[in-house]
Design a protein around this motif. Structure first.
Motif, PDB file in Angstrom:
ATOM      1  N   PRO A   1      30.263  71.754  95.146  1.00 48.13           N
ATOM      2  CA  PRO A   1      28.954  71.701  95.058  1.00 48.13           C
ATOM      3  C   PRO A   1      28.427  70.568  93.883  1.00 48.13           C
ATOM      4  O   PRO A   1      29.230  70.784  92.934  1.00 48.13           O
ATOM      5  CB  PRO A   1      28.583  73.089  95.214  1.00 48.13           C
ATOM      6  CG  PRO A   1      29.897  73.686  94.545  1.00 48.13           C
ATOM      7  CD  PRO A   1      30.745  72.946  95.134  1.00 48.13           C
ATOM      8  N   LEU A   2      27.288  70.113  94.289  1.00 43.74           N
ATOM      9  CA  LEU A   2      26.791  69.262  93.092  1.00 43.74           C
ATOM     10  C   LEU A   2      25.914  70.319  92.306  1.00 43.74           C
ATOM     11  O   LEU A   2      25.062  70.989  92.482  1.00 43.74           O
ATOM     12  CB  LEU A   2      25.782  68.302  93.570  1.00 43.74           C
ATOM     13  CG  LEU A   2      25.021  67.447  92.368  1.00 43.74           C
ATOM     14  CD1 LEU A   2      26.247  66.346  91.953  1.00 43.74           C
ATOM     15  CD2 LEU A   2      23.955  66.478  93.073  1.00 43.74           C
ATOM     16  N   ILE A   3      26.432  70.180  90.887  1.00 44.97           N
ATOM     17  CA  ILE A   3      25.745  71.381  89.800  1.00 44.97           C
ATOM     18  C   ILE A   3      24.988  70.344  88.850  1.00 44.97           C
ATOM     19  O   ILE A   3      25.637  69.524  88.040  1.00 44.97           O
ATOM     20  CB  ILE A   3      26.996  72.065  89.190  1.00 44.97           C
ATOM     21  CG1 ILE A   3      27.802  72.799  90.190  1.00 44.97           C
ATOM     22  CG2 ILE A   3      26.314  73.150  88.136  1.00 44.97           C
ATOM     23  CD1 ILE A   3      27.432  73.565  91.157  1.00 44.97           C
ATOM     24  N   HIS A   4      23.788  70.487  88.995  1.00 45.33           N
ATOM     25  CA  HIS A   4      22.841  69.502  88.010  1.00 45.33           C
ATOM     26  C   HIS A   4      22.757  70.573  86.702  1.00 45.33           C
ATOM     27  O   HIS A   4      22.345  71.548  86.658  1.00 45.33           O
ATOM     28  CB  HIS A   4      21.449  69.526  88.693  1.00 45.33           C
ATOM     29  CG  HIS A   4      20.506  68.789  87.867  1.00 45.33           C
ATOM     30  ND1 HIS A   4      19.200  68.809  88.063  1.00 45.33           N
ATOM     31  CD2 HIS A   4      20.535  68.212  86.631  1.00 45.33           C
ATOM     32  CE1 HIS A   4      18.564  68.138  87.287  1.00 45.33           C
ATOM     33  NE2 HIS A   4      19.197  67.553  86.492  1.00 45.33           N
ATOM     34  N   ASN A   5      23.162  70.005  85.658  1.00 42.68           N
ATOM     35  CA  ASN A   5      23.072  70.565  84.265  1.00 42.68           C
ATOM     36  C   ASN A   5      22.003  69.885  83.359  1.00 42.68           C
ATOM     37  O   ASN A   5      22.117  68.389  83.217  1.00 42.68           O
ATOM     38  CB  ASN A   5      24.566  70.363  83.591  1.00 42.68           C
ATOM     39  CG  ASN A   5      25.533  70.890  84.378  1.00 42.68           C
ATOM     40  OD1 ASN A   5      25.870  72.145  84.101  1.00 42.68           O
ATOM     41  ND2 ASN A   5      26.273  70.235  85.128  1.00 42.68           N
ATOM     42  N   ILE A   6      21.238  70.548  82.883  1.00 41.38           N
ATOM     43  CA  ILE A   6      20.344  69.766  81.461  1.00 41.38           C
ATOM     44  C   ILE A   6      20.953  70.721  80.469  1.00 41.38           C
ATOM     45  O   ILE A   6      20.743  72.027  80.315  1.00 41.38           O
ATOM     46  CB  ILE A   6      18.905  70.397  81.884  1.00 41.38           C
ATOM     47  CG1 ILE A   6      18.346  69.878  83.044  1.00 41.38           C
ATOM     48  CG2 ILE A   6      18.287  69.866  80.519  1.00 41.38           C
ATOM     49  CD1 ILE A   6      16.907  69.973  83.406  1.00 41.38           C
TER      50      ILE A   6
ATOM     51  N   ALA B   1      34.009  71.495  91.338  1.00 43.21           N
ATOM     52  CA  ALA B   1      32.738  71.420  91.724  1.00 43.21           C
ATOM     53  C   ALA B   1      32.485  69.826  91.329  1.00 43.21           C
ATOM     54  O   ALA B   1      33.193  69.054  90.632  1.00 43.21           O
ATOM     55  CB  ALA B   1      31.855  72.165  90.783  1.00 43.21           C
ATOM     56  N   SER B   2      31.250  69.536  91.595  1.00 42.93           N
ATOM     57  CA  SER B   2      30.684  67.941  91.241  1.00 42.93           C
ATOM     58  C   SER B   2      29.413  68.296  90.104  1.00 42.93           C
ATOM     59  O   SER B   2      28.592  68.490  90.432  1.00 42.93           O
ATOM     60  CB  SER B   2      30.289  67.422  92.523  1.00 42.93           C
ATOM     61  OG  SER B   2      30.007  66.125  92.179  1.00 42.93           O
ATOM     62  N   PRO B   3      29.808  67.699  88.881  1.00 39.11           N
ATOM     63  CA  PRO B   3      28.864  67.913  87.884  1.00 39.11           C
ATOM     64  C   PRO B   3      27.966  66.646  87.831  1.00 39.11           C
ATOM     65  O   PRO B   3      28.275  65.587  87.983  1.00 39.11           O
ATOM     66  CB  PRO B   3      29.660  67.943  86.706  1.00 39.11           C
ATOM     67  CG  PRO B   3      30.946  67.041  86.722  1.00 39.11           C
ATOM     68  CD  PRO B   3      31.143  67.166  88.445  1.00 39.11           C
TER      69      PRO B   3
ATOM     70  N   ALA C   1      22.959  74.025  92.658  1.00 44.72           N
ATOM     71  CA  ALA C   1      22.580  74.569  91.449  1.00 44.72           C
ATOM     72  C   ALA C   1      22.130  73.978  90.432  1.00 44.72           C
ATOM     73  O   ALA C   1      22.568  72.805  90.197  1.00 44.72           O
ATOM     74  CB  ALA C   1      23.927  75.611  91.172  1.00 44.72           C
ATOM     75  N   LEU C   2      21.275  74.713  89.568  1.00 48.19           N
ATOM     76  CA  LEU C   2      20.779  74.123  88.436  1.00 48.19           C
ATOM     77  C   LEU C   2      21.156  75.141  87.323  1.00 48.19           C
ATOM     78  O   LEU C   2      21.128  76.162  87.122  1.00 48.19           O
ATOM     79  CB  LEU C   2      18.913  73.979  88.432  1.00 48.19           C
ATOM     80  CG  LEU C   2      18.518  73.666  87.142  1.00 48.19           C
ATOM     81  CD1 LEU C   2      18.496  72.025  86.990  1.00 48.19           C
ATOM     82  CD2 LEU C   2      16.939  73.527  87.172  1.00 48.19           C
ATOM     83  N   VAL C   3      21.750  74.242  86.428  1.00 43.11           N
ATOM     84  CA  VAL C   3      21.943  74.887  84.944  1.00 43.11           C
ATOM     85  C   VAL C   3      21.188  74.428  83.751  1.00 43.11           C
ATOM     86  O   VAL C   3      21.335  73.057  83.366  1.00 43.11           O
ATOM     87  CB  VAL C   3      23.667  74.897  84.502  1.00 43.11           C
ATOM     88  CG1 VAL C   3      24.106  75.536  83.336  1.00 43.11           C
ATOM     89  CG2 VAL C   3      24.501  75.263  85.742  1.00 43.11           C
ATOM     90  N   ILE C   4      20.587  75.315  83.080  1.00 46.15           N
ATOM     91  CA  ILE C   4      19.575  75.093  81.934  1.00 46.15           C
ATOM     92  C   ILE C   4      20.127  75.770  80.683  1.00 46.15           C
ATOM     93  O   ILE C   4      20.097  76.738  80.713  1.00 46.15           O
ATOM     94  CB  ILE C   4      18.294  75.245  82.322  1.00 46.15           C
ATOM     95  CG1 ILE C   4      17.660  74.529  83.444  1.00 46.15           C
ATOM     96  CG2 ILE C   4      17.348  74.882  81.005  1.00 46.15           C
ATOM     97  CD1 ILE C   4      16.192  74.743  83.603  1.00 46.15           C
TER      98      ILE C   4
END
Ligand SMILES: Nc1ncnc2c1ncn2[C@@H]1O[C@H](COP(=O)(O)OP(=O)(O)OP(=O)(O)O)[C@@H](O)[C@H]1O
Ligand SMILES: Cc1ncsc1CCO
Ligand SMILES: [Mg+2]
Length: 271
Positions: free
Chosen positions: A20-25, A43-45, A63-66
């Motif tokens: 899964p693509l995990i979008h990190n800010i 996973a795919s960051p 998913a989004l990680v802030i």
């Protein structure tokens, strides 16, 4: 809803299969280490914080990680846009309130963010979780915990009731507080606190597990179990923090169902 080696392995396998693509800010300190941990897990960051692209990136993410570790005004704006988009799409949002309570800017920013969009999972150390639930100035000193995770369980319940979020307090025992449920995970090693950003890594892994498991307290518990197991296996062969960091990635990458079965330590005393 209890954590088992079997259901944890099912989530690990789903992450490895689906990447899964995990979008990190996230912050400047940990961008590289959290991306590597997500990759090692399967996973795919992607790290993206420009206002001009965060909504498009959330659009293709699972998913989004802030993480508020190194804040500035343009980032805060981008975090708000990304969080709203994530809520609109119904993908999980993980919030890491790094250093909440240490400065007014951090505490206020994170509170405003939570009031805008309820995080799916809030993952912080005990001092940060206490600061989010306290109206007065919290006792956080820098970004590391000065309180035990047990002491923040009540604060976690308060946050869960107010925001509907699953709250994960990391520490010697990790506590995961959801609706009607508290899970304690006893894995990990004290040497993990001597490597910067392993808490941020825990938050990123919560994003990966939440992407494949919509039972969010369970997803958070599985993420913390996998963190702790890879961390303690690494610590057992590491003379210090430098090699721990390398071995942690290797054990995350090589983690087996048998490692989970032999090592998963569910902790009591979560009441
Ligand atoms: N005393 C301890 N014993 C065992 N494991 C620990 C201990 N303290 C922390 N850990 C583990 O270390 C990892 C990071 O948790 P920690 O509470 O240090 O996060 P943090 O303070 O947010 O870190 P950072 O801000 O550097 O990212 C978690 O997986 C946690 O379970
Ligand atoms: C040390 C540090 N300072 C801001 S963010 C960060 C990474 C760990 O939270
Ligand atoms: Mg932290």
């Amino acid at each position: 809803m209890s954590i088992t080696p079997e259901n944890t392995w099912a989530s690990v396998s789903a992450i490895r299969d689906q990447a899964p693509l995990i979008h990190n800010i996230t912050n400047y300190v940990v961008m590289n280490s959290t991306a590597n941990a997500l990759l090692a897990l399967g996973a795919s960051p992607v790290m993206a914080h420009a206002q001009e692209e965060v909504e498009d990136m959330v659009n293709i993410a699972s998913a989004l990680v802030i993480n508020i570790g190194t804040l500035s005004a343009p980032w805060v704006e981008a975090m708000g846009s990304a969080a709203r988009k994530a809520a609109g799409r119904g993908i999980p949002l993980v919030l890491d309130p790094v250093g909440a309570g240490a400065t007014a800017y951090r505490t206020q920013t994170v509170r405003k963010l939570m009031d805008t969009v309820s995080p799916t999972i809030i993952r912080g150390n005990a001092s940060e979780i206490l600061a989010l639930a306290t109206s007065e100035k919290g006792e956080t000193k820098g970004v590391d915990a000065t309180e035990s995770s047990q002491n923040a369980i009540e604060a976690a319940h308060w946050l869960n009731e107010r925001y509907g979020s699953t709250v994960c307090i990391s520490g010697e025992t990790d506590f995961i507080v959801g609706d009607q449920v508290v899970i304690g995970i006893g894995n990990g090693h004290p040497l993990m606190t001597r490597v910067t950003g392993l808490g941020c890594t825990a938050s990123a892994l919560c994003g990966a597990f939440a992407a494949v498991n919509s039972s969010f307290p369970l997803a958070a518990a599985q993420a913390m179990a996998v963190m702790g197991i890879a961390g303690e296996m690494a610590a057992e062969i590491s003379p210090g923090p430098g090699s721990l960091q390398l071995h942690f990635l290797d054990f995350l990458y090589r983690l087996t169902k048998d490692d989970l079965a032999r090592r998963l330590r569910i902790s009591a005393g979560a009441g």
